[in-house]
Design a protein around this motif. Structure first.
Motif, PDB file in Angstrom:
ATOM      1  N   HIS A  60       3.524   7.338  -7.103  1.00 37.57           N
ATOM      2  CA  HIS A  60       2.957   8.605  -7.558  1.00 37.57           C
ATOM      3  C   HIS A  60       2.656   9.523  -6.379  1.00 37.57           C
ATOM      4  CE1 HIS A  60      -0.547  11.172  -8.679  1.00 37.57           C
ATOM      5  NE2 HIS A  60       0.185  11.396  -9.740  1.00 37.57           N
ATOM      6  N   ALA A  61       2.137   8.952  -5.294  1.00 37.67           N
ATOM      7  CA  ALA A  61       1.836   9.753  -4.110  1.00 37.67           C
ATOM      8  C   ALA A  61       3.093  10.328  -3.487  1.00 37.67           C
ATOM      9  CB  ALA A  61       1.088   8.908  -3.081  1.00 37.67           C
ATOM     10  N   SER A  62       4.219   9.631  -3.661  1.00 39.64           N
ATOM     11  CA  SER A  62       5.490  10.101  -3.106  1.00 39.64           C
ATOM     12  C   SER A  62       6.112  11.206  -3.949  1.00 39.64           C
ATOM     13  CB  SER A  62       6.474   8.926  -2.986  1.00 39.64           C
ATOM     14  OG  SER A  62       5.973   7.926  -2.132  1.00 39.64           O
ATOM     15  N   VAL A  63       5.899  11.125  -5.275  1.00 40.48           N
ATOM     16  CA  VAL A  63       6.456  12.139  -6.190  1.00 40.48           C
ATOM     17  C   VAL A  63       5.346  12.588  -7.150  1.00 40.48           C
ATOM     18  CG1 VAL A  63       8.895  11.464  -6.056  1.00 40.48           C
ATOM     19  CG2 VAL A  63       7.356  10.226  -7.594  1.00 40.48           C
ATOM     20  N   PRO A  64       4.323  13.288  -6.646  1.00 43.56           N
ATOM     21  CA  PRO A  64       3.139  13.605  -7.456  1.00 43.56           C
ATOM     22  C   PRO A  64       3.423  14.476  -8.673  1.00 43.56           C
ATOM     23  CG  PRO A  64       3.141  14.848  -5.392  1.00 43.56           C
ATOM     24  CD  PRO A  64       4.232  13.822  -5.274  1.00 43.56           C
ATOM     25  N   ASN A  65       4.523  15.213  -8.647  1.00 42.90           N
ATOM     26  CA  ASN A  65       4.834  16.102  -9.765  1.00 42.90           C
ATOM     27  C   ASN A  65       5.878  15.522 -10.715  1.00 42.90           C
ATOM     28  OD1 ASN A  65       3.085  18.175  -8.792  1.00 42.90           O
ATOM     29  ND2 ASN A  65       4.660  18.739  -7.286  1.00 42.90           N
ATOM     30  N   ALA A  66       6.248  14.287 -10.493  1.00 47.90           N
ATOM     31  CA  ALA A  66       7.275  13.659 -11.329  1.00 47.90           C
ATOM     32  C   ALA A  66       6.749  13.420 -12.743  1.00 47.90           C
ATOM     33  CB  ALA A  66       7.721  12.342 -10.710  1.00 47.90           C
ATOM     34  N   LYS A  67       7.616  13.568 -13.729  1.00 46.65           N
ATOM     35  CA  LYS A  67       7.259  13.289 -15.112  1.00 46.65           C
ATOM     36  C   LYS A  67       7.205  11.777 -15.308  1.00 46.65           C
ATOM     37  CE  LYS A  67       8.646  13.961 -19.922  1.00 46.65           C
ATOM     38  NZ  LYS A  67       9.691  14.491 -20.839  1.00 46.65           N
ATOM     39  N   THR A  68       6.096  11.306 -15.871  1.00 47.00           N
ATOM     40  CA  THR A  68       5.938   9.876 -16.089  1.00 47.00           C
ATOM     41  C   THR A  68       5.454   9.600 -17.510  1.00 47.00           C
ATOM     42  OG1 THR A  68       3.653   9.902 -15.278  1.00 47.00           O
ATOM     43  CG2 THR A  68       5.384   9.414 -13.663  1.00 47.00           C
ATOM     44  N   THR A  69       5.706   8.391 -17.959  1.00 46.35           N
ATOM     45  CA  THR A  69       5.144   7.887 -19.200  1.00 46.35           C
ATOM     46  C   THR A  69       4.266   6.699 -18.834  1.00 46.35           C
ATOM     47  OG1 THR A  69       7.066   8.545 -20.509  1.00 46.35           O
ATOM     48  CG2 THR A  69       5.629   6.872 -21.452  1.00 46.35           C
ATOM     49  N   TYR A  70       3.003   6.743 -19.260  1.00 47.24           N
ATOM     50  CA  TYR A  70       2.038   5.718 -18.875  1.00 47.24           C
ATOM     51  C   TYR A  70       1.474   5.076 -20.129  1.00 47.24           C
ATOM     52  CZ  TYR A  70      -2.317   3.799 -16.847  1.00 47.24           C
ATOM     53  OH  TYR A  70      -3.354   2.986 -16.451  1.00 47.24           O
ATOM     54  N   VAL A  71       1.621   3.764 -20.242  1.00 46.40           N
ATOM     55  CA  VAL A  71       1.098   3.020 -21.384  1.00 46.40           C
ATOM     56  C   VAL A  71       0.259   1.867 -20.855  1.00 46.40           C
ATOM     57  CG1 VAL A  71       1.665   1.588 -23.375  1.00 46.40           C
ATOM     58  CG2 VAL A  71       3.037   3.619 -22.870  1.00 46.40           C
ATOM     59  N   ARG A  72      -1.005   1.825 -21.267  1.00 41.25           N
ATOM     60  CA  ARG A  72      -1.931   0.778 -20.821  1.00 41.25           C
ATOM     61  C   ARG A  72      -2.390   0.003 -22.044  1.00 41.25           C
ATOM     62  NH1 ARG A  72      -3.744  -2.936 -18.446  1.00 41.25           N
ATOM     63  NH2 ARG A  72      -5.449  -2.958 -16.930  1.00 41.25           N
ATOM     64  N   GLU A  73      -1.811  -1.178 -22.249  1.00 41.69           N
ATOM     65  CA  GLU A  73      -2.140  -2.003 -23.411  1.00 41.69           C
ATOM     66  C   GLU A  73      -2.180  -3.468 -22.993  1.00 41.69           C
ATOM     67  OE1 GLU A  73       0.848  -1.078 -26.305  1.00 41.69           O
ATOM     68  OE2 GLU A  73      -0.109   0.803 -26.919  1.00 41.69           O
ATOM     69  N   TYR A  74      -2.563  -4.332 -23.916  1.00 36.24           N
ATOM     70  CA  TYR A  74      -2.554  -5.771 -23.685  1.00 36.24           C
ATOM     71  C   TYR A  74      -1.511  -6.420 -24.592  1.00 36.24           C
ATOM     72  CZ  TYR A  74      -3.925 -10.651 -23.685  1.00 36.24           C
ATOM     73  OH  TYR A  74      -3.899 -12.028 -23.575  1.00 36.24           O
ATOM     74  N   PRO A  75      -0.687  -7.320 -24.077  1.00 39.47           N
ATOM     75  CA  PRO A  75      -0.670  -7.849 -22.715  1.00 39.47           C
ATOM     76  C   PRO A  75       0.268  -7.109 -21.764  1.00 39.47           C
ATOM     77  CG  PRO A  75       0.825  -9.125 -24.069  1.00 39.47           C
ATOM     78  CD  PRO A  75       0.218  -8.085 -24.982  1.00 39.47           C
ATOM     79  N   ILE A  76       0.943  -6.058 -22.277  1.00 50.76           N
ATOM     80  CA  ILE A  76       1.950  -5.417 -21.433  1.00 50.76           C
ATOM     81  C   ILE A  76       1.641  -3.929 -21.259  1.00 50.76           C
ATOM     82  CG2 ILE A  76       3.502  -4.986 -23.377  1.00 50.76           C
ATOM     83  CD1 ILE A  76       5.831  -5.589 -21.420  1.00 50.76           C
TER      84      ILE A  76
END
Length: 263
Positions: A128-144
């Motif tokens: 993220h620090a290398s490409v701070p403006n990059a489009k990302t999808t972030y999913v935080r769940e259990y277990p994956i």
């Protein structure tokens, strides 16, 4: 807290890309060729470098939700100045853009406990620090959980598994099955890189222990020597890797025993 998560994770980044011979320079090559396969990245030492800057600022990374030394009161920052120095080669500074380009279209998964969570978060923060403006999808769940860098098609997964082997809920209670890996193993398949870590939870007792019985073969007991149980569990895991992972398509790393979060 222990050593800098960023530095610890950098080792894994460089292990993964070590197959690319233009990333690691061997010290004693007269013609200046860059060689990767003659460098033992595991043998070296932590070196303090006062001019070294962290690869990311934890306060500005959106992917750290638990373990943040600065946020939770660590006052010194000396630990951020340590980097890993192999004995036989020089490692270049981590380059997230270059790594994303090399990893284009690939899937990377960390499997393990909160140590693996630290590594996954740290990898995500470095990228993220290398490409701070990059489009990302972030999913935080259990277990994956996962972060996908859309432009590059790179997805970095975290799969929480404290023991690798299964814990089944039965009438008698929760049973740690030392000789079985079931459905969770399906989530580990199809990755380009797998980084495994387990140990700390094998020693836990009392309320934090996640099982009531241990089973190996047909033998079920309330407890057993934890090192023996660990050996059985890792043998089962190694057998699963041999039977389910094609080494020509997937690189597998096992971290070994890591320091705990807190010192």
């Amino acid at each position: 807290m222990g050593f800098n998560q960023q530095s610890l994770l950098s080792i894994f980044v460089l292990l993964i890309v070590s197959a690319n011979s233009d990333l690691i320079e061997e010290k004693n090559v007269e013609d200046g060729d860059l060689i990767a396969n003659k460098c033992n990245l595991f043998q070296g030492q932590w070196v303090y470098n006062s001019s070294s800057n962290p690869l990311y600022d934890s306060s500005s990374c959106p992917y750290i939700d638990t373990y943040d030394c600065q946020k939770f009161g660590r006052t010194d920052k000396q630990y951020l100045k340590y980097t890993w120095k192999p004995m036989s080669c020089n490692l270049p500074r981590f380059d997230g853009v270059d790594l994303l380009r090399r990893w284009k279209g690939k899937n990377i998964m960390y499997v393990g406990d909160s140590i693996s969570l630290d590594q996954w978060s740290s990898m995500a923060c470095m990228l993220h620090a290398s490409v701070p403006n990059a489009k990302t999808t972030y999913v935080r769940e259990y277990p994956i959980s996962y972060i996908k860098f859309e432009e590059y098609g790179v997805t970095v997964f975290f799969y929480q598994s404290h023991y690798f082997v299964d814990i089944d809920k039965e009438a008698r209670g929760r049973v740690l099955k030392l000789d079985h890996i079931g459905e969770q193993g399906n989530a580990w398949k199809g990755m380009d890189f797998l980084i495994f870590n387990t140990w700390h939870w094998w020693t836990f007792t009392g309320n934090v222990q996640e099982w009531d019985y241990v089973q190996y073969g047909s033998r079920v007991v309330k407890d057993m020597d934890r090192l023996v149980a660990f050996d059985h569990g890792l043998t089962t895991w190694a057998r699963w890797v041999d039977q389910n992972i094609d080494p020509s398509k997937t690189k597998v790393f096992f971290q070994g025993i890591s320091p705990d979060h807190y010192v």
